[in-house]
Design an enzyme around this catalytic site. Structure first.
Site, PDB file in Angstrom:
ATOM      1  CE  LYS A   1      13.355  43.710  32.000  1.00 10.13           C
ATOM      2  NZ  LYS A   1      14.532  44.256  32.738  1.00 10.13           N
TER       3      LYS A   1
ATOM      4  CE1 TYR B   1       7.202   9.916  33.719  1.00 10.87           C
ATOM      5  CE2 TYR B   1       6.756  12.278  33.865  1.00 10.87           C
ATOM      6  CZ  TYR B   1       6.754  11.103  33.140  1.00 10.87           C
ATOM      7  OH  TYR B   1       6.320  11.105  31.853  1.00 10.87           O
TER       8      TYR B   1
END
Ligand SMILES: *Cc1c(COP(=O)(O)O)cnc(C)c1O
Length: 390
Positions: free
Chosen positions: A50, A271
C-alpha cells in the site's frame, strides 16, 4: 518480459538537476522478503504494498517480489490495486480499506480485486456486486480484535458466518485481524487479540487466517497462522520497537551539499533564530527539507518543535554522524560539520539523510515519528535509482 517497465527506472529527474538522490535496493528488498517468508513458514508471507509500496514505488517493488515468488499482495485502496494488477497480471490482490461503497464495486470486478470486507455494508454490497472466479464472490473477512479501526465485531462475523453457510452468497477466502501492539512483544494486548482471533477461527473453520504484520512475524509462531502480512520490514524498517533491526536497509536518501560556511559563536542558525552556536562552527547547507519528506520536527537540538527531549536528527557524511542544526526548512537543512574539520566537506558532496549508515528508525525517532511515516513522506524531487536486480 519486454512490455514490463524496466526496474531501473528513474523519476525523470536528472541527478544534476536534483537536490538529492534516492537509491532503492531491490536486492535488499528481496532478501528481506526471503527472511520474512522463512520466519513465517509454514505460513505464507504476503506482501503489503500500500501507499506506493511505502513510498518506494509500487511497480518496481511488485515486479521484484513477484520474481522472488510472492504471489499475493495487499493494498489499501482500489486505485493501488489497479497498479498492482498492471504490474502483476496473475497476482492475488486484496484491498484492505474495503469496498468504498457501491460505486467502486465495478472497479473491483474489472481488476479482479478481492475486497477486505470490514462492515455489514461491505458484505451486502459484495453479495450484490461481487465477481465469481473459481469460487463465488471471493472476499476477506476482517474482524476487529482490539483497535476500533476497521473490521466487523466478532458477533457480526458470527452472524454473517451462520447466514452465509446457508446462502453461500460469498466465499471468504481469508479471515484476518490486525495487531495493535505487535511491535511490543511483552504487551498483554497481543495475547488478548490472539485469543479473540482463535475464537474467530472457530467460526470459520478451515479458512486461511492472517493476524501478523511485520512485527507479528517476530512474535511466537502461534501468531502466524496460514498467512502473514509484512509491510515495513520488507522495506528495511525495524519490525520491533526495541532491539536490533534484523532487516537489510532498502532505501538510501542522500542530499547534495550546496555550501559550507563558517559561522561565529553566538550567531543563530535558521528560522526563528532558535539555535545559537556555542562555538565557531562549520555549517554545511544541504539541499533537502520538509518538502522532500525530511520532517521539520527533525530540527536541531534545543529547537522547540518536539515534545520530549529528543536531540534532533543527524546525517552521515565522510564517515561521521553530523547533527542537524537549527530548523529544517522547506528546501534546505543545515548540518554542523565542525568536527570534520576545515576543507573536508565541499559543495557537490552528498550527505546521507537515511540509509545503511544512518538507520531510518533513528532518524524517525529523532523526528518524533516512525520509519513508516518517513518512507511514505519521501518527496518527488529526488533523483531515483533502482539497483540490485539480476
Ligand atoms: C499496513 C498493514 C499491514 C502491514 O503492517 P506493517 O507493520 O507495515 O508490517 C498489515 N495489515 C494491515 C491491516 C495493515 O493495515
Amino acid at each position: 518480459m519486454p512490455d514490463e517497465p524496466s526496474p531501473t527506472v528513474s523519476s525523470g529527474i536528472e541527478l544534476p538537476l536534483a537536490g538529492g538522490r534516492l537509491t532503492i535496493d531491490l536486492g535488499a528488498l528481496v532478501a528481506n522478503y526471503r527472511l520474512l517468508a522463512q520466519l513465517s513458514a509454514p505460513a505464507q508471507a504476503l506482501a503489503v504494498v500500500k501507499a506506493d509500496a511505502y513510498g518506494l514505488g509500487i511497480e518496481p517493488v511488485v515486479n521484484a517480489l513477484w520474481n522472488a515468488g510472492c504471489r499475493r499482495f495487499f493494498v489499501a485502496l482500489p486505485e493501488e490495486g489497479f497498479r498492482v494488477r498492471k504490474a502483476a497480471p496473475e497476482a492475488g490482490i486484496m484491498v484492505l480499506s474495503g469496498l468504498f461503497g457501491v460505486d467502486a464495486a465495478a472497479a473491483f470486478v474489472e481488476a479482479r480485486l478481492i475486497p477486505v470486507l470490514n462492515s455489514q455494508t461491505d458484505i451486502a454490497i459484495w453479495e450484490a456486486h461481487g465477481w465469481d472466479g473459481d469460487v463465488p464472490r471471493p472476499c476477506v473477512i476482517h474482524v476487529d480484535t482490539g483497535m476500533n479501526r476497521l473490521g466487523l465485531t466478532l458477533e457480526a462475523a458470527r452472524a454473517f458466518a451462520e447466514e452465509n453457510a446457508l446462502t453461500r452468497a460469498l466465499t471468504p477466502v481469508m479471515i484476518m485481524s490486525h495487531l495493535a501492539c505487535g511491535d511490543d512483544s511483552g504487551h498483554p494486548m497481543n495475547r488478548r487479540q490472539l485469543e479473540l482471533f482463535q475464537e474467530l477461527r472457530a467460526i470459520f473453520p478451515g479458512i486461511e487466517s492472517s493476524l501478523a504484520n511485520s512485527a507479528g512475524v517476530f512474535l511466537t509462531k502461534d501468531f502466524h497462522f496460514e498467512a502473514t502480512r509484512p509491510g515495513i520490514a520488507l522495506y528495511g524498517g525495524n519490525p520491533s520497537a526495541a532491539g536490533n533491526n534484523p532487516m537489510r536497509p532498502v532505501v538510501t536518501a542522500e542530499a547534495r551539499i550546496l555550501q559550507v560556511r563558517q559561522a561565529k559563536t553566538g550567531t543563530a542558525v535558521s528560522y526563528g533564530a532558535s539555535q545559537i552556536l556555542t562555538r565557531d562552527s562549520l555549517i554545511a547547507i544541504a539541499s533537502v527539507g520538509y518538502a522532500d519528506g525530511y520532517h521539520r520536527s527533525a530540527s536541531g537540538a534545543g529547537v522547540p518543535l518536539r515534545h520530549g527531549g529528543t536531540r534532533g536528527a543527524a546525517g552521515f557524511l565522510h564517515g561521521r554522524r553530523v547533527p542537524v542544526v537549527g530548523r529544517v526548512t522547506m528546501d534546505l537543512t543545515m548540518f554542523d560539520v565542525t568536527e570534520l574539520g576545515p576543507g573536508a566537506v565541499g559543495p557537490g558532496d552528498f550527505i546521507e539523510i537515511f540509509g545503511p549508515n544512518m538507520p531510518i528508525d533513528d532518524v524517525a525517532k529523532a523526528a518524533g515519528t516512525i520509519s513508516y511515516e518517513l518512507l511514505t513522506s519521501i518527496g518527488r524531487r529526488y533523483h531515483r535509482t533502482y539497483v540490485g536486480t539480476a
